[in-house]
Design an enzyme around this catalytic site. Sequence first.
Site, PDB file in Angstrom:
ATOM      1  N   CYS A  96      -3.249   0.485   5.282  1.00  0.00           N
ATOM      2  CA  CYS A  96      -2.690  -0.900   5.860  1.00  0.00           C
ATOM      3  C   CYS A  96      -1.168  -0.744   6.022  1.00  0.00           C
ATOM      4  O   CYS A  96      -0.655  -0.566   5.253  1.00  0.00           O
ATOM      5  CB  CYS A  96      -2.894  -2.115   4.467  1.00  0.00           C
ATOM      6  SG  CYS A  96      -2.302  -3.546   5.197  1.00  0.00           S
ATOM      7  N   CYS A 145      -1.641  -1.581  13.495  1.00  0.00           N
ATOM      8  CA  CYS A 145      -2.398  -2.304  12.329  1.00  0.00           C
ATOM      9  C   CYS A 145      -3.727  -1.764  12.150  1.00  0.00           C
ATOM     10  O   CYS A 145      -4.463  -1.478  13.445  1.00  0.00           O
ATOM     11  CB  CYS A 145      -2.534  -3.725  12.535  1.00  0.00           C
ATOM     12  SG  CYS A 145      -3.508  -4.706  11.714  1.00  0.00           S
TER      13      CYS A 145
END
Length: 278
Positions: free
Chosen positions: A87, A201
């Site tokens: 992440c 992302c």
Amino acid sequence: MTLAPPSSDTLPRQHPIGVFDSGVGGLSILKALRAELPFEDFVYVADSGFAPYGERDEGFVVERSRLIARHLLDHNHLPIKALVIACNTATAAAIHLLRQDHPALPIIGVEPALKPAIALSHTKRIGVMATRGTLNSRKFRTLLDSLAGQASFICQPCDGLADAIERRDTTKLIALCQEYTGAIGQFSTQTNDIDTLVLGCTHYPFAIEHIRKLVAPGVQIVDNGAPVARQTRRVLTQHANADHTGQITLCTTGDPALLAQAAARWLDLDTSVEKLTL
Ligand code: DGL
């Protein structure tokens, strides 16, 4: 009794590698990890009950990251021998703190692939799609500053996009991809146009078929799965035996059915999902 912190030098080689993300996005990293390290076991935690991270404050993301790391070390059936923060937002907010908390644990993070994008770009105009949390972080600004003069980066916070992917809301996902690629500017391989797009992302690779339709042919779309997997291989000091069949354990703080569906769709994984309360 206080247990000594786990170390990859002392843990058996068959212990799993922990991987976590705010939700299903980190499966894009897990996919690359499985390809690079097929003999390793992985435990994946999707914090979908608390996703998205990208529009939350940094303290919240730090707290969730610490809880998940602790869980993977203390409450898992076998403590992890390495941790991959799959992440960008959690890496930016928490990797330095997790490394302080667990100095013996190899920890690998993800950051938007700006350097690979510079190498690929001819026009040296590069779009970056990422969460607001990643783009506002000190870590990202430092990365951007270190590359000053090498290319121009047009950075677009993509509020709501990870959430739409998380919820499988295709209508919203397509509308947001249109809005954000449009806001970045003119994509093409012509001089002065943007010829490279960074997906900063880990959720966004799962929208790539929609994003690809919105940029001109020849525009390169870059994500970080393969480099993160290679880096994980490099930092592992204990590798699984080459005759071991890698096992994947999936856990979520959200709806197990959603993670199971995402894993089946994107990784061709047919496995049950454990519900976590963290
Ligand atoms: N997948 C995450 C990232 O790479 C976070 C998305 C979110 O929860 O907002 O940043």
